[in-house]
Design a protein around this motif. Structure first.
Motif, PDB file in Angstrom:
ATOM      1  N   THR A  87      -2.972  49.243  65.717  1.00 21.02           N
ATOM      2  CA  THR A  87      -1.722  48.692  65.192  1.00 21.02           C
ATOM      3  C   THR A  87      -1.962  47.915  63.914  1.00 21.02           C
ATOM      4  O   THR A  87      -1.221  48.048  62.936  1.00 21.02           O
ATOM      5  N   VAL A  88      -3.013  47.079  63.911  1.00 24.46           N
ATOM      6  CA  VAL A  88      -3.333  46.304  62.710  1.00 24.46           C
ATOM      7  C   VAL A  88      -3.670  47.225  61.549  1.00 24.46           C
ATOM      8  O   VAL A  88      -3.220  47.038  60.418  1.00 24.46           O
ATOM      9  N   LEU A  89      -4.475  48.263  61.845  1.00 21.21           N
ATOM     10  CA  LEU A  89      -4.829  49.209  60.783  1.00 21.21           C
ATOM     11  C   LEU A  89      -3.607  49.937  60.264  1.00 21.21           C
ATOM     12  O   LEU A  89      -3.463  50.160  59.055  1.00 21.21           O
ATOM     13  N   LEU A  95       0.789  48.787  53.946  1.00 20.84           N
ATOM     14  CA  LEU A  95       0.744  47.896  52.794  1.00 20.84           C
ATOM     15  C   LEU A  95       0.007  48.520  51.611  1.00 20.84           C
ATOM     16  O   LEU A  95       0.087  47.986  50.506  1.00 20.84           O
ATOM     17  N   LEU A  96      -0.705  49.618  51.837  1.00 22.02           N
ATOM     18  CA  LEU A  96      -1.431  50.250  50.742  1.00 22.02           C
ATOM     19  C   LEU A  96      -0.457  50.816  49.718  1.00 22.02           C
ATOM     20  O   LEU A  96       0.569  51.396  50.067  1.00 22.02           O
ATOM     21  N   LYS A  97      -0.792  50.644  48.435  1.00 20.48           N
ATOM     22  CA  LYS A  97       0.064  51.132  47.372  1.00 20.48           C
ATOM     23  C   LYS A  97      -0.058  52.643  47.235  1.00 20.48           C
ATOM     24  O   LYS A  97      -1.132  53.217  47.455  1.00 20.48           O
ATOM     25  N   VAL A  98       1.050  53.278  46.877  1.00 18.49           N
ATOM     26  CA  VAL A  98       1.068  54.714  46.592  1.00 18.49           C
ATOM     27  C   VAL A  98       1.682  54.891  45.212  1.00 18.49           C
ATOM     28  O   VAL A  98       2.403  54.008  44.720  1.00 18.49           O
ATOM     29  N   PRO A  99       1.417  55.996  44.533  1.00 18.21           N
ATOM     30  CA  PRO A  99       2.049  56.226  43.225  1.00 18.21           C
ATOM     31  C   PRO A  99       3.570  56.253  43.355  1.00 18.21           C
ATOM     32  O   PRO A  99       4.125  56.553  44.412  1.00 18.21           O
ATOM     33  N   ALA A 158      13.257  49.384  56.711  1.00 16.90           N
ATOM     34  CA  ALA A 158      11.948  49.646  57.318  1.00 16.90           C
ATOM     35  C   ALA A 158      11.130  50.519  56.375  1.00 16.90           C
ATOM     36  O   ALA A 158      11.637  51.500  55.824  1.00 16.90           O
ATOM     37  N   ARG A 159       9.856  50.148  56.196  1.00 14.56           N
ATOM     38  CA  ARG A 159       8.919  50.899  55.358  1.00 14.56           C
ATOM     39  C   ARG A 159       8.020  51.725  56.270  1.00 14.56           C
ATOM     40  O   ARG A 159       7.372  51.183  57.166  1.00 14.56           O
ATOM     41  N   MET A 160       7.987  53.038  56.041  1.00 15.44           N
ATOM     42  CA  MET A 160       7.190  53.943  56.863  1.00 15.44           C
ATOM     43  C   MET A 160       6.165  54.655  55.985  1.00 15.44           C
ATOM     44  O   MET A 160       6.405  54.902  54.797  1.00 15.44           O
ATOM     45  N   ARG A 161       5.016  54.984  56.586  1.00 14.77           N
ATOM     46  CA  ARG A 161       3.975  55.754  55.893  1.00 14.77           C
ATOM     47  C   ARG A 161       3.884  57.119  56.555  1.00 14.77           C
ATOM     48  O   ARG A 161       3.737  57.214  57.773  1.00 14.77           O
ATOM     49  N   VAL A 337       7.051  43.217  52.321  1.00 15.49           N
ATOM     50  CA  VAL A 337       7.773  44.435  52.670  1.00 15.49           C
ATOM     51  C   VAL A 337       8.234  44.328  54.115  1.00 15.49           C
ATOM     52  O   VAL A 337       7.738  43.509  54.888  1.00 15.49           O
ATOM     53  N   LEU A 338       9.190  45.181  54.490  1.00 13.58           N
ATOM     54  CA  LEU A 338       9.760  45.198  55.841  1.00 13.58           C
ATOM     55  C   LEU A 338       9.293  46.463  56.528  1.00 13.58           C
ATOM     56  O   LEU A 338       9.623  47.564  56.084  1.00 13.58           O
ATOM     57  N   SER A 339       8.549  46.294  57.621  1.00 11.06           N
ATOM     58  CA  SER A 339       7.943  47.495  58.203  1.00 11.06           C
ATOM     59  C   SER A 339       7.939  47.537  59.730  1.00 11.06           C
ATOM     60  O   SER A 339       6.909  47.846  60.321  1.00 11.06           O
ATOM     61  N   PRO A 340       8.993  47.350  60.462  1.00  5.78           N
ATOM     62  CA  PRO A 340      10.212  46.667  60.051  1.00  5.78           C
ATOM     63  C   PRO A 340      10.062  45.158  60.074  1.00  5.78           C
ATOM     64  O   PRO A 340      10.931  44.451  59.606  1.00  5.78           O
ATOM     65  N   ASN A 341       8.932  44.660  60.659  1.00  3.97           N
ATOM     66  CA  ASN A 341       8.674  43.225  60.596  1.00  3.97           C
ATOM     67  C   ASN A 341       8.183  42.870  59.194  1.00  3.97           C
ATOM     68  O   ASN A 341       7.710  43.727  58.447  1.00  3.97           O
ATOM     69  N   GLN A 342       8.287  41.606  58.841  1.00  3.42           N
ATOM     70  CA  GLN A 342       7.930  41.176  57.495  1.00  3.42           C
ATOM     71  C   GLN A 342       6.416  41.091  57.341  1.00  3.42           C
ATOM     72  O   GLN A 342       5.735  40.435  58.123  1.00  3.42           O
ATOM     73  N   LEU A 343       5.891  41.782  56.325  1.00  2.00           N
ATOM     74  CA  LEU A 343       4.464  41.784  55.996  1.00  2.00           C
ATOM     75  C   LEU A 343       4.318  41.324  54.554  1.00  2.00           C
ATOM     76  O   LEU A 343       4.914  41.907  53.649  1.00  2.00           O
ATOM     77  N   GLN A 344       3.513  40.283  54.315  1.00  2.00           N
ATOM     78  CA  GLN A 344       3.400  39.709  52.982  1.00  2.00           C
ATOM     79  C   GLN A 344       2.540  40.579  52.071  1.00  2.00           C
ATOM     80  O   GLN A 344       1.552  41.179  52.505  1.00  2.00           O
TER      81      GLN A 344
END
Length: 698
Positions: A87-89, A95-99, A158-161, A337-344
């Motif tokens: 889950t942490v990973l 949170l990793l940036k994408v183009p 919500a931010r999804m990967r 970001v919201l994923s859906p919880n708030q992640l700084q």
């Protein structure tokens, strides 16, 4: 019994799986024992039979079982820790940036109860955004009221990967409310997206709110992907619904996606379509910062939390930011970001969706639709489309217990921190005491605020009949806005009265066209258009006063169409109308809380209903009480309560008639004197019943 047990323990098990052997033996031989036993006891008996019959072997068997149990516990704890690490990973991956070309911002638009929240849940689950053990129905709906009613009141993001062809993509889902009261919030959410999923129930087809939301999406130039949900239902007709979408909306449904969010059918196809068909945002990170606010809420510890989409430029933690519409500036203490919880995170760039915390004290400083820019490097112009929310429906809120007035004021202050569209001002009523006159976006907004006040703050409230804002043109050239009948100028001072008009569109099966036409014409509706969208369904368009719709119009619509019709309305402007103030007099004294503004054609029926109801509810007095409904000084409906009187002729068992007349005349003089100085107290129950009647009649 002992012999049976000995035979049972000495018998050899057949050559098959031990688990099935123990289970079958348990089921067959439990009745052989003189005491109740469990499955574990039988397994222990088999283990005991296979070992040697001495205490050392038995103790070794016990130690071995303890080692096995400890080993199993270690494995289980390792699994839990591995799951937590996964889950942490996963959170770190999101949170990793994408183009920029790998970012997709999309929304889900649908009519009420077409499966929007269920589809959002399944997308979060399939992409691994929410672990299975934390998953629950309507995950993005945080309020109990939303879950009970099955509607979305407060939008979420919500931010999804998602991995597509071995490339990571960032999918930002902005979940929007579906009701017409919140159409401005929906339009700002859609402005933050490049695409939208149009979810249509495969059994119900296109509904009124579906059309309204699609038109909003097309106005914002969004790529619309049609999705047919609930195809697993027995009554699903996907081919008919596809034809409806093509004919009514004009979308090409050759590549429409058939899915069932509940069963998980077609979810991968939806994710692939989002990546392939929705365009990425423009890469404008080098421009001055412009970010669109699409939602905000108040946190008791951190102040206002703002949800936004970065259109141009970048924003970093610690930047000094400016809200262009309100003119307020703050330091960005926290962004994420919201994923859906708030992640700084430390930075957000063009195309990304996130939140910002800057110790903002009031939601009014960061309104929906406002533009965020840098204080030192301001953008030349703000993003288009911003407007302040204006209340359309008003009603009075009064506590049943007068001691709860300070609690009601505090509760409204706290609700206004989260809801900038809620307006209220103090109001005093001779019947109900101290309260507030509140303004709302619509009827659903009013119901939600009232229910939250009663549920979250333990208040018992009386609500007056909902009214709208009238525009009064006075003889001296001034224009006065009036939401309360008591504020209406005198007849000699007003030249004309204008009322708000809405355009209403109803979708209904053809069997109910006649009854719905009758309903709208009773409510002073002006017919504009009727068209058949399919062979069996029609669209009716009317222009109608908003005051005629804020009562029980929606309930009547559903009742007359057996629940099959749906409606959507939009405000189009003000129109002059023959409106008058209807006053209620009790014992020749005006009762201001019962006054209403009605159309002249309906004044008699409303006045007759009010006077008859009051006659039933007001207790009889010692004198005769007239109850009158008046337009100015003209009485249009009247009822009277007969007096409670003593039988003064009871002692007259004979004699001349003049003696009886003298006694009756003396009693009448007393009643007349009593009426002149007497006062009628209308009980609060009568006011509540009449207010309920007004909601039905008006």
């Amino acid at each position: 019994m002992a012999t049976n047990l000995k035979l049972f323990l000495s018998s050899k098990p057949p050559p098959h799986d031990n688990y099935h052997h123990c289970t079958r033996t348990t089921n067959l031989s439990r009745h052989l024992l003189p005491f109740p036993v469990s499955n574990r006891t039988f397994c222990s008996l088999h283990s005991f039979r296979s070992s040697k019959n001495n205490s050392n072997d038995y103790s070794r068997s016990r130690r071995r079982s303890y080692r096995v149990c400890n080993k199993a516990a270690d494995v289980q704890s390792k699994d839990v820790s591995d799951a937590a690490e996964v889950t942490v990973l996963a959170g770190r991956d999101r949170l990793l940036k994408v183009p920029t070309e790998n970012i997709r911002n999309f929304s889900i638009i649908a009519h009420i109860d077409h499966g929007k929240s269920t589809l959002a849940d399944k997308l979060l689950q399939v992409t691994g955004t929410v672990p299975s053990r934390e998953m629950k129905e309507q995950f993005l709906d945080n309020m109990d009221l939303e879950r009970e009613r099955g509607i979305t009141i407060k939008l979420q993001a919500a931010r999804m990967r998602f991995m597509h062809e071995d490339r990571p993509y960032c999918l930002n889902l902005i979940d929007t409310p579906g009701h017409v009261d919140f159409s401005y919030e929906v339009s700002r959410s859609l402005a933050a997206c490049e695409g939208a999923l149009l979810v249509v129930d495969a059994s119900q087809g296109v509904e009124a709110q579906t059309l309204a939301n699609v038109y909003l999406a097309l106005e914002n130039n969004l790529e619309v992907i049609p999705v047919l949900n609930k195809i697993d239902l027995p009554g699903a007709e996907p081919n008919r619904v596809v034809q409806e979408i093509e004919e009514v909306i004009g979308l090409d449904c050759s590549n429409a996606i058939y899915c069932s969010a509940k069963e998980g059918i077609g979810i991968k196809e939806i994710l692939n379509a989002i990546v392939q068909r929705i365009p990425p945002p423009l890469n404008s990170a080098g421009r001055p910062l412009r970010a669109l606010i699409f939602d905000s809420y108040y946190d008791a510890y951190r102040g206002v939390i703002v949800y936004f989409r970065v259109i141009d430029g970048t924003v970093k933690k610690g930047d000094r930011i400016l809200f262009m519409a309100s003119g307020k500036d703050y330091f960005a203490d926290e962004i994420g970001v919201l994923s859906p919880n708030q992640l700084q995170v430390d930075e957000l760039y063009a195309g990304e969706v996130g939140y910002i915390s800057a110790s903002i004290r009031s939601v009014a400083d960061a309104r929906v639709g406002d533009t965020i820019t840098h204080y030192s490097r301001k953008a030349e112009q703000s993003l288009p489309g911003y407007k302040e929310a204006t209340p359309m429906v008003f009603c009075g809120l009064f506590p049943i217990d007068a001691d709860q007035f300070p609690d009601l004021r505090d509760a409204l202050d706290k609700l206004q921190l989260n809801d900038a569209a809620l307006k209220f001002e103090p109001e005093t009523s001779s019947a109900m005491g101290f309260g507030f006159r509140c303004g709302f976006l619509g009827l659903l907004h009013m119901e939600i605020v009232q229910e939250r006040l009663e549920r979250e703050y333990n208040l018992s409230l009386i609500t007056t009949a909902p009214s709208v804002v009238y525009r009064v043109n006075c003889t001296n050239g001034e224009t006065v806005e009036c939401s309360n009948p008591s504020l209406l100028p005198e007849p000699g001072k007003r030249r004309s009265v204008e009322e708000p008009i809405v355009k209403i569109e109803m979708l209904t099966p053809k069997d109910y066209i006649g009854s719905l036409m009758e309903l709208t014409q009773e409510r002073r509706g002006d017919f504009k258009e009727m068209k058949y969208i399919t062979e069996t369904r029609a669209s009716l368009t009317y222009e109608m006063p908003l005051a005629e719709m804020v009562g029980d119009f929606f309930d009547q619509l559903k009742s007359r169409s057996k629940g099959y019709a749906s409606m959507e309305y939009s405000f189009i402007g003000y129109k002059e109308s023959d409106l008058i103030k209807l006053d209620v007099l009790i014992n020749s004294e005006g009762v201001e809380p019962l006054s209403t503004i009605v159309h002249r054609d309906k004044a008699y029926s409303v006045g007759r209903a009010l006077t008859q109801k009051l006659k039933e509810l007001i207790p009889r007095q010692m004198f005769k009480v007239p109850i009158q409904a008046c337009i100015g000084t003209k009485v249009i409906a009247s009822e009277s309560l007969s007096a409670i009187r003593k039988d003064v002729l009871a002692k007259c068992y004979g004699g001349d008639i003049s003696r009886k007349k003298k006694l009756l005349k003396k009693q009448a003089a007393g009643k007349k004197r009593m009426k002149a100085i007497g006062k009628v107290d209308v009980p609060q129950e009568a006011f509540m019943a009449v207010l309920k009647l007004e909601k039905e009649v008006l």
